[in-house]
Design an enzyme around this catalytic site. Structure first.
Site, PDB file in Angstrom:
ATOM      1  CE  LYS A  13      -2.049  -0.991   3.966  1.00  0.00           C
ATOM      2  NZ  LYS A  13      -1.456  -2.304   4.334  1.00  0.00           N
ATOM      3  NE  ARG A  87      -3.861  -1.316   9.839  1.00  0.00           N
ATOM      4  CZ  ARG A  87      -2.769  -0.754   9.319  1.00  0.00           C
ATOM      5  NH1 ARG A  87      -2.754   0.510   8.990  1.00  0.00           N
ATOM      6  NH2 ARG A  87      -1.697  -1.470   9.117  1.00  0.00           N
ATOM      7  NE  ARG A 126       7.719  -2.782   5.997  1.00  0.00           N
ATOM      8  CZ  ARG A 126       6.407  -2.538   6.047  1.00  0.00           C
ATOM      9  NH1 ARG A 126       5.781  -2.096   4.969  1.00  0.00           N
ATOM     10  NH2 ARG A 126       5.725  -2.756   7.141  1.00  0.00           N
ATOM     11  NE  ARG A 159       6.776  -0.464  10.097  1.00  0.00           N
ATOM     12  CZ  ARG A 159       5.638  -0.341   9.427  1.00  0.00           C
ATOM     13  NH1 ARG A 159       5.627   0.282   8.257  1.00  0.00           N
ATOM     14  NH2 ARG A 159       4.515  -0.802   9.908  1.00  0.00           N
ATOM     15  NE  ARG A 170       2.408  -4.822  11.082  1.00  0.00           N
ATOM     16  CZ  ARG A 170       3.369  -4.569  10.187  1.00  0.00           C
ATOM     17  NH1 ARG A 170       4.524  -5.173  10.266  1.00  0.00           N
ATOM     18  NH2 ARG A 170       3.152  -3.688   9.223  1.00  0.00           N
TER      19      ARG A 170
HETATM   20  P1  AMP Z   1       1.170   0.649   8.879  1.00  0.00           P
HETATM   21  O1  AMP Z   1       2.406   1.458   8.657  1.00  0.00           O
HETATM   22  O2  AMP Z   1       0.023   1.118   8.071  1.00  0.00           O
HETATM   23  O3  AMP Z   1       1.424  -0.841   8.734  1.00  0.00           O
HETATM   24  O4  AMP Z   1       0.738   0.892  10.411  1.00  0.00           O
HETATM   25  C1  AMP Z   1       1.613   0.546  11.465  1.00  0.00           C
HETATM   26  C2  AMP Z   1       0.827   0.408  12.747  1.00  0.00           C
HETATM   27  O5  AMP Z   1       0.194   1.657  13.070  1.00  0.00           O
HETATM   28  C3  AMP Z   1      -0.303  -0.602  12.741  1.00  0.00           C
HETATM   29  O6  AMP Z   1       0.139  -1.929  12.981  1.00  0.00           O
HETATM   30  C4  AMP Z   1      -1.187  -0.075  13.861  1.00  0.00           C
HETATM   31  O7  AMP Z   1      -0.621  -0.364  15.128  1.00  0.00           O
HETATM   32  C5  AMP Z   1      -1.083   1.435  13.645  1.00  0.00           C
HETATM   33  N1  AMP Z   1      -2.112   1.912  12.693  1.00  0.00           N
HETATM   34  C6  AMP Z   1      -1.913   2.493  11.471  1.00  0.00           C
HETATM   35  N2  AMP Z   1      -3.073   2.801  10.882  1.00  0.00           N
HETATM   36  C7  AMP Z   1      -4.052   2.387  11.732  1.00  0.00           C
HETATM   37  C8  AMP Z   1      -5.474   2.393  11.689  1.00  0.00           C
HETATM   38  N3  AMP Z   1      -6.144   2.873  10.622  1.00  0.00           N
HETATM   39  N4  AMP Z   1      -6.133   1.887  12.746  1.00  0.00           N
HETATM   40  C9  AMP Z   1      -5.505   1.411  13.837  1.00  0.00           C
HETATM   41  N5  AMP Z   1      -4.162   1.360  13.939  1.00  0.00           N
HETATM   42  C10 AMP Z   1      -3.427   1.834  12.893  1.00  0.00           C
END
Ligand code: AMP
Length: 214
Positions: A13, A87, A126, A159, A170
Site C-alpha cells: 500500500k 482498518r 523490509r 521496524r 499483525r
Molecule cells: P502501517 O504502517 O500502516 O502498517 O501501520 C503501522 C501500525 O500503526 C499498525 O500496525 C497499527 O498499530 C497502527 N495503525 C496504522 N493505521 C491504523 C489504523 N487505521 N487503525 C488502527 N491502527 C493503525
C-alpha cells in the site's frame, strides 16, 4: 483521485501510494506514518500509540479517526490516496461521514491481494529509512550502498513491528478486524481487487487501469 489502498500489512500500500502521489499529485495519507512521526516526537498521541504499534495491535479508533479527519480537512482541492486507513468498520463509517461533509466521495477502494507466505517474506525483509521514510527490501529493493538510504544517506532500520512475533500478530489482526471492511465496500460497489504479486511497476499499471488513469 480519491481512493483507498486497502490490503494486509506487506501488500504494498505504502509503495503504491507513494508512486500515485508522485505521478498524480494526490496527497498520500498514511495513518501509520503519522503515528510513527508522533512516536518519534514523543507527543501525547505517540506515547499512547507506541505500545499498540510495537505489538502489531490496532491503535484505538478514536485516535486514528482524529488523525485522518485532520489530514482530510487540510487537503484543499487536492485528491488523496489513503494508505492503512480505514482498518475497522467503525473507521470506514467515520470516513464516509467526513467525506460526505467535505463533498469528496470515494471513487474506489483498491484491494491489493497477496498470499500470506509472500506477505511474511516482504515484511521480514523490509528496511526503512528512519529519516526520510523511504522503504527498501533486502532482496527486491536493496539500497545501492549496504544499509544506507539512497536518498539521504541515513542508516536503514527494521521496524519493531516487522519482527517475527509482531508480524504474526499483525496478520491475525488483519484477518479479524480489517478484512471485514472489504465486505463493507463490496456492498457499496466500490471494491476493486488487484492481484498484487509481481513487479512494482506492473502492479501500478493494474491499479491505474482499474481507476481509469494512465
Ligand atoms: P502501517 O504502517 O500502516 O502498517 O501501520 C503501522 C501500525 O500503526 C499498525 O500496525 C497499527 O498499530 C497502527 N495503525 C496504522 N493505521 C491504523 C489504523 N487505521 N487503525 C488502527 N491502527 C493503525
Amino acid at each position: 483521485m480519491r481512493i483507498v489502498l486497502f490490503g494486509a500489512p506487506g501488500s504494498g500500500k505504502g509503495t503504491q501510494a507513494g508512486i500515485l502521489e508522485k505521478e498524480f499529485g494526490a496527497v498520500h495519507i498514511s495513518t501509520g506514518d503519522t503515528l510513527r512521526e508522533a512516536v518519534v516526537k514523543g507527543s501525547a498521541v505517540g506515547m499512547q500509540a507506541k505500545s499498540y504499534m510495537d505489538r502489531g495491535e490496532l491503535v484505538p479508533d478514536e485516535v486514528v479517526i482524529a488523525i485522518a479527519k485532520e489530514k482530510l480537512a487540510s487537503l484543499g482541492s487536492n485528491g488523496f490516496v489513503l494508505d492503512g486507513f480505514p482498518r475497522t468498520v467503525a473507521q470506514a463509517e467515520a470516513l464516509d461521514a467526513v467525506l460526505a461533509e467535505l463533498q469528496k466521495p470515494l471513487e474506489a477502494v483498491i484491494n491489493l491481494s497477496v498470499d500470506e507466505e509472500e506477505l511474511v517474506r516482504r515484511l521480514s525483509g523490509r528496511r526503512v529509512c528512519p529519516k526520510c521514510g523511504e522503504p527498501y527490501h533486502v532482496d527486491s529493493k536493496p539500497p545501492t550502498v549496504a544499509d544506507k538510504c539512497d536518498l539521504c544517506g541515513a542508516s536503514l532500520v527494521q521496524r519493531e513491528d516487522d519482527k517475527p512475533d509482531a508480524i504474526r500478530n499483525r496478520l491475525r489482526v488483519y484477518q479479524e478486524q480489517t478484512a471485514p471492511v472489504l465486505e463493507y465496500y463490496r456492498r457499496k460497489g466500490l471494491l476493486r481487487d488487484v492481484e498484487a504479486k509481481g513487479g512494482i511497476d506492473e502492479i501500478t499499471q493494474r491499479i491505474k487501469s482499474l481507476i481509469g488513469v494512465r
